[in-house]
Design an enzyme around this catalytic site. Sequence first.
Site, PDB file in Angstrom:
ATOM      1  N   HIS A 143      -5.147  -5.650  -1.067  1.00 22.60           N
ATOM      2  CA  HIS A 143      -5.985  -5.412   0.105  1.00 22.60           C
ATOM      3  C   HIS A 143      -7.163  -6.386   0.163  1.00 22.60           C
ATOM      4  O   HIS A 143      -7.560  -6.975  -0.842  1.00 22.60           O
ATOM      5  CB  HIS A 143      -6.557  -3.991   0.068  1.00 22.60           C
TER       6      HIS A 143
ATOM      7  N   GLU B 147      -2.021  -3.379  -7.609  1.00 26.23           N
ATOM      8  CA  GLU B 147      -3.241  -3.620  -6.822  1.00 26.23           C
ATOM      9  C   GLU B 147      -3.738  -2.275  -6.330  1.00 26.23           C
ATOM     10  O   GLU B 147      -3.033  -1.276  -6.386  1.00 26.23           O
ATOM     11  CB  GLU B 147      -2.949  -4.554  -5.650  1.00 26.23           C
TER      12      GLU B 147
ATOM     13  N   SER C 259       0.843  -1.186   0.000  1.00 27.34           N
ATOM     14  CA  SER C 259       0.000   0.000   0.000  1.00 27.34           C
ATOM     15  C   SER C 259       0.883   1.242   0.000  1.00 27.34           C
ATOM     16  O   SER C 259       1.708   1.417  -0.901  1.00 27.34           O
ATOM     17  CB  SER C 259      -0.970  -0.040   1.199  1.00 27.34           C
TER      18      SER C 259
END
Length: 300
Positions: free
Chosen positions: A275, A207, A117
Site C-alpha cells: 500500500h 505487506e 490487500s
Amino acid sequence: MTSIDAWKQPPYIKPGDTIVGISPSGAIKDLAAVEKAREIVRSQGYNLELDKHWNAHYGYLGGTDEQRREALLEALINPNYKGIIAGRGGYGVARLLEEKDWETILRKYPKWMIGFSDITSLLWKLARVKIHSIHGPVLTTLAKEPKWSLKRLFNYLEGHPLPPLQGQGWGNGQAQGWLLPANLTVATHLLGTPLQPPLDGVILALEDVGEPPYRIDRMLTQWRLMGAFDGVKGIALGRFSRSNGSSDSWTVEEVLGDRLGDLGIPIVSELPFGHDGVNAILPVGMKVMLDGDEGILTRV
C-alpha cells in the site's frame, strides 16, 4: 508438496483482449480513479469492462454476497474476459468463498486474477488449486503506479520476462521456492482455514497498512506459535505503511527484525510492493530465488 510444475498458468493476454473489473471486497469510493484506470488499460491496447455490480454498495461491502459472488462467477466463465482485476481491497472476499465448489470452477476457468490487500483471500484460494495469479494494483490504485510498474504488469500478462526486484538483504544466503504474496493481516486470518495453501517450500511475500507495531508483533507471534514459518524458505517484505506506534513503541522495522530475524532463512526487506506507494506485481506461484545477501528477488 506437489511439484511446482503442477501449477497451471492462465493463458497470456494480448492487445485487443478484454479485462473485467469486479468488486469482490469493499465498496468503491473513488470513481475518478476507476475512470483513470480505464484510460490506462485502453492506452495499453486492451478493453476494460466493468461488471454490472461493480459500483454496488451494501454496508462496507461492494454489494451483497450474492451480487459479488455472481460477479466473480461471471468474470470467470465469460469467454470474452481474458483477465480479472479487483476494484479495490477493503474486506469481503472470504465471505464469497464459503459457498460453491470454487475449486472446480477455478480449475475449469483459469484466468489471470489481479489484486492485493483483501484480494489475498482469492489469491490464496487460487494457490490452493495451483493456479497462477497476480498480486498487484487494483483499479483504484492503478493510476498511481509509475510507468515502470505498469510496464511490468502488462508485459508479464503478455508473457514477457519479469525483471528482478531490489531490496535490503538481511543475510542467510539464497533460497528458492514458489512465491506466495499476501497482506499480513488477511493471511493471518486465513491460517488453518480451507483458504490457506501449503506453506512448505514457499517464498513468502508480506505487506500491510495501518497496523501499529504491536499488532504486527501479535500476528507474527501467532505465525510462530502455529509453526507456520517452519517450512517457509525465505521472506520478502514490502511496505508496512501507516504503522506508527506510540512514543514508547518499537518501530515496525524493529518488530519485523525481532520476530523474523532469528528464523535462519533469507529475508529481504524494503521491496517495492504494498500500500501507499509503488506496488510492483508479484506473480503467485512463480518459482523465484530470494538472495538474502544481495537483497534481490528474481524469477528462476
